[in-house]
Design an enzyme around this catalytic site. Structure first.
Site, PDB file in Angstrom:
ATOM      1  N   ARG A  84       0.804  -1.220   0.000  1.00  0.00           N
ATOM      2  CA  ARG A  84       0.000   0.000   0.000  1.00  0.00           C
ATOM      3  C   ARG A  84       0.837   1.269   0.000  1.00  0.00           C
ATOM      4  O   ARG A  84       0.588   2.193  -0.781  1.00  0.00           O
ATOM      5  CB  ARG A  84      -0.940   0.021   1.215  1.00  0.00           C
ATOM      6  CG  ARG A  84      -2.172  -0.821   1.041  1.00  0.00           C
ATOM      7  CD  ARG A  84      -2.631  -1.374   2.354  1.00  0.00           C
ATOM      8  NE  ARG A  84      -1.693  -2.411   2.776  1.00  0.00           N
ATOM      9  CZ  ARG A  84      -1.831  -3.704   2.464  1.00  0.00           C
ATOM     10  NH1 ARG A  84      -2.871  -4.102   1.810  1.00  0.00           N
ATOM     11  NH2 ARG A  84      -0.920  -4.585   2.833  1.00  0.00           N
ATOM     12  N   THR A  85       1.829   1.344   0.890  1.00  0.00           N
ATOM     13  CA  THR A  85       2.561   2.596   1.018  1.00  0.00           C
ATOM     14  C   THR A  85       3.291   2.929  -0.278  1.00  0.00           C
ATOM     15  O   THR A  85       3.191   4.048  -0.791  1.00  0.00           O
ATOM     16  CB  THR A  85       3.547   2.521   2.203  1.00  0.00           C
ATOM     17  OG1 THR A  85       2.823   2.107   3.363  1.00  0.00           O
ATOM     18  CG2 THR A  85       4.191   3.867   2.468  1.00  0.00           C
TER      19      THR A  85
ATOM     20  N   LYS B 136      25.651  -4.443  -2.861  1.00  0.00           N
ATOM     21  CA  LYS B 136      27.119  -4.437  -2.942  1.00  0.00           C
ATOM     22  C   LYS B 136      27.729  -3.821  -1.698  1.00  0.00           C
ATOM     23  O   LYS B 136      28.935  -3.645  -1.607  1.00  0.00           O
ATOM     24  CB  LYS B 136      27.578  -3.626  -4.164  1.00  0.00           C
ATOM     25  CG  LYS B 136      27.062  -4.144  -5.491  1.00  0.00           C
ATOM     26  CD  LYS B 136      27.579  -3.240  -6.623  1.00  0.00           C
ATOM     27  CE  LYS B 136      26.914  -3.568  -7.941  1.00  0.00           C
ATOM     28  NZ  LYS B 136      27.179  -2.525  -8.951  1.00  0.00           N
TER      29      LYS B 136
ATOM     30  N   ARG C 204      11.543   3.728   3.141  1.00  0.00           N
ATOM     31  CA  ARG C 204      11.189   2.740   4.175  1.00  0.00           C
ATOM     32  C   ARG C 204      12.437   1.917   4.460  1.00  0.00           C
ATOM     33  O   ARG C 204      13.097   1.435   3.528  1.00  0.00           O
ATOM     34  CB  ARG C 204      10.053   1.831   3.719  1.00  0.00           C
ATOM     35  CG  ARG C 204       9.848   0.655   4.675  1.00  0.00           C
ATOM     36  CD  ARG C 204       8.606  -0.119   4.394  1.00  0.00           C
ATOM     37  NE  ARG C 204       7.418   0.654   4.740  1.00  0.00           N
ATOM     38  CZ  ARG C 204       6.176   0.172   4.693  1.00  0.00           C
ATOM     39  NH1 ARG C 204       5.963  -1.062   4.300  1.00  0.00           N
ATOM     40  NH2 ARG C 204       5.159   0.930   5.032  1.00  0.00           N
TER      41      ARG C 204
ATOM     42  N   HIS D   6       5.644   5.949  11.432  1.00  0.00           N
ATOM     43  CA  HIS D   6       5.101   5.826  10.070  1.00  0.00           C
ATOM     44  C   HIS D   6       4.129   7.009   9.900  1.00  0.00           C
ATOM     45  O   HIS D   6       2.917   6.838   9.885  1.00  0.00           O
ATOM     46  CB  HIS D   6       4.381   4.483   9.946  1.00  0.00           C
ATOM     47  CG  HIS D   6       4.053   4.049   8.540  1.00  0.00           C
ATOM     48  ND1 HIS D   6       4.117   4.903   7.446  1.00  0.00           N
ATOM     49  CD2 HIS D   6       3.647   2.847   8.052  1.00  0.00           C
ATOM     50  CE1 HIS D   6       3.757   4.222   6.358  1.00  0.00           C
ATOM     51  NE2 HIS D   6       3.475   2.985   6.704  1.00  0.00           N
TER      52      HIS D   6
HETATM   53  C1  NCD Z   1       2.131  -1.105   8.127  1.00  0.00           C
HETATM   54  C2  NCD Z   1       3.635  -0.940   8.229  1.00  0.00           C
HETATM   55  O1  NCD Z   1       4.372  -1.202   7.267  1.00  0.00           O
HETATM   56  O2  NCD Z   1       4.055  -0.489   9.299  1.00  0.00           O
HETATM   57  N1  NCD Z   1       1.723  -1.324   6.819  1.00  0.00           N
HETATM   58  C3  NCD Z   1       1.395  -0.208   6.089  1.00  0.00           C
HETATM   59  O3  NCD Z   1       2.214   0.630   5.799  1.00  0.00           O
HETATM   60  N2  NCD Z   1       0.114  -0.053   5.728  1.00  0.00           N
HETATM   61  C4  NCD Z   1       1.580  -2.105   9.085  1.00  0.00           C
HETATM   62  C5  NCD Z   1       2.150  -3.491   9.089  1.00  0.00           C
HETATM   63  O4  NCD Z   1       3.042  -3.849   8.314  1.00  0.00           O
HETATM   64  O5  NCD Z   1       1.660  -4.282   9.914  1.00  0.00           O
END
Ligand code: NCD
Length: 331
Positions: free
Chosen positions: A79-80, A109, A130, A158
């Site tokens: 999703r993100t 590397k 991320r 997040h």
């Molecule tokens: C979350 C995350 O990556 O922290 N997912 C997201 O971004 N929607 C929640 C999760 O992974 O449980």
């Protein structure tokens, strides 16, 4: 006839005018929800509503034409990453996606995060990152001249998820003040819980934290809740909170954060929200989940109008469109 009834099309001119008036976010890194106050939240939510209207009416505009976003994901994401890509493309911008294949980039590397970021900023106007380490987004921002957006730094924060979560609460229930919000699941490792909890401290809410003992909310965040004078309580049992909750925010146990997998096995099936449990919940409430779910919410609940998790997903794109426009100086 139908056309006559429609309001004027999305006002692109107006959006551009707002970019001139500015909101102080141009060039800003988005690392933590602590950077946001109520005024900024209201501003972003207003822009997100405009984005929703624009997407529903025309699908895309060229507000960010000529801008390039790098999506650099060292951890899995559905999703993100895809909502950031969709957001950028709907605003006419382009994306360098390093979302599925960090293992094929020079990271494999042995390149450091600092060098990778210093390289990618040469091509892009913003970087969304991320990474499994807490503090990684801040480190990247220290090296990058272009805005860095934290899309999850390990078990840290997040922030863009928390913004879309809060926006969803606001759009579903019409207000935030006065609500009872219950967070359920892995409160220790769930970064979305950390960010959303901190964001809710700006509002007059009451908070309930439901987790097994070993997955309780970290002490430093609990202390912030207490310092903010928010009514809060911890419990192990969803049954204690289900009758009164306006928002049930459910999370997955974060397997990847466990050093000892035997411990994960012990707690992984601790909760399941079932149709039976939902019979006790208020008629006007929402059940949310950042997703992915791995057994915490029974599939039979998906048809319940209170199940907001897929609407929550859609809101993610509007919020990220608003944020990208803001940090790139066009909102
Ligand atoms: C979350 C995350 O990556 O922290 N997912 C997201 O971004 N929607 C929640 C999760 O992974 O449980």
């Amino acid at each position: 006839m139908v056309i006559e009834k429609l309001k004027p099309l999305f006002n692109y001119e107006e959006l551009q005018e707002k970019s001139v008036s500015g909101n102080g976010m141009a060039g800003m890194d988005i690392l933590s929800v602590q950077q946001f106050d109520r005024e900024m939240l209201a501003y972003i939510f207003a822009r997100a509503r405009e984005m929703r209207e624009m997407v529903q009416r025309v699908g895309e505009v060229d507000l960010l034409k000529g801008n390039v976003l790098t999506a650099l994901f060292y951890e899995p994401s559905t999703r993100t990453s895809s909502s950031f890509i969709a957001a950028m493309e709907r605003l006419g911008g382009a994306v360098i996606p390093i979302t599925q294949g960090v293992q094929f980039s020079s990271v494999s590397k042995g390149e450091t995060l600092a060098d990778t970021v210093r390289t990618l900023e040469q091509y892009s106007d913003a970087i969304v990152l991320r990474h499994p380490q807490i503090g990684s987004a801040k480190l990247a921002a220290d090296y990058s001249a272009v805005p860095v957006i934290n899309a999850g730094d390990g078990a840290g924060e997040h922030p863009t998820q928390a913004l879309l979560d809060l926006f969803t609460i606001r759009e579903e229930l019409g207000h935030v003040d006065g609500l009872r919000v219950a967070m359920v699941g892995d409160l220790r490792n769930g970064r979305t819980v950390h960010s959303l909890t901190k964001l809710l401290l700006h509002f007059d809410v009451s908070l309930r934290f439901v987790s097994p003992e070993i997955l309780r909310l970290p002490l430093n965040i609990m202390n912030q809740v207490i310092d903010a004078g928010i009514d809060s309580r911890e419990t192990h049992d969803v049954a204690d909170v289900i009758d009164n909750a306006d928002v049930l925010y459910v999370t997955r146990v974060q397997k990847e954060r466990f050093a000892d997998l035997a411990q994960y096995e012990e707690v992984k099936n601790h909760y399941e929200i079932t149709p039976d449990l939902m019979k006790r919940a208020k008629e006007k409430m929402v059940i949310m989940h950042p997703l992915p779910r791995v057994g915490e919410i029974h599939y039979a609940i998906d048809d319940d109008p209170r199940a907001a998790y897929f609407r929550q997903v859609q809101n993610g794109m509007y919020i990220r469109m608003a944020l990208l426009a803001a940090v790139l100086g066009r909102a």
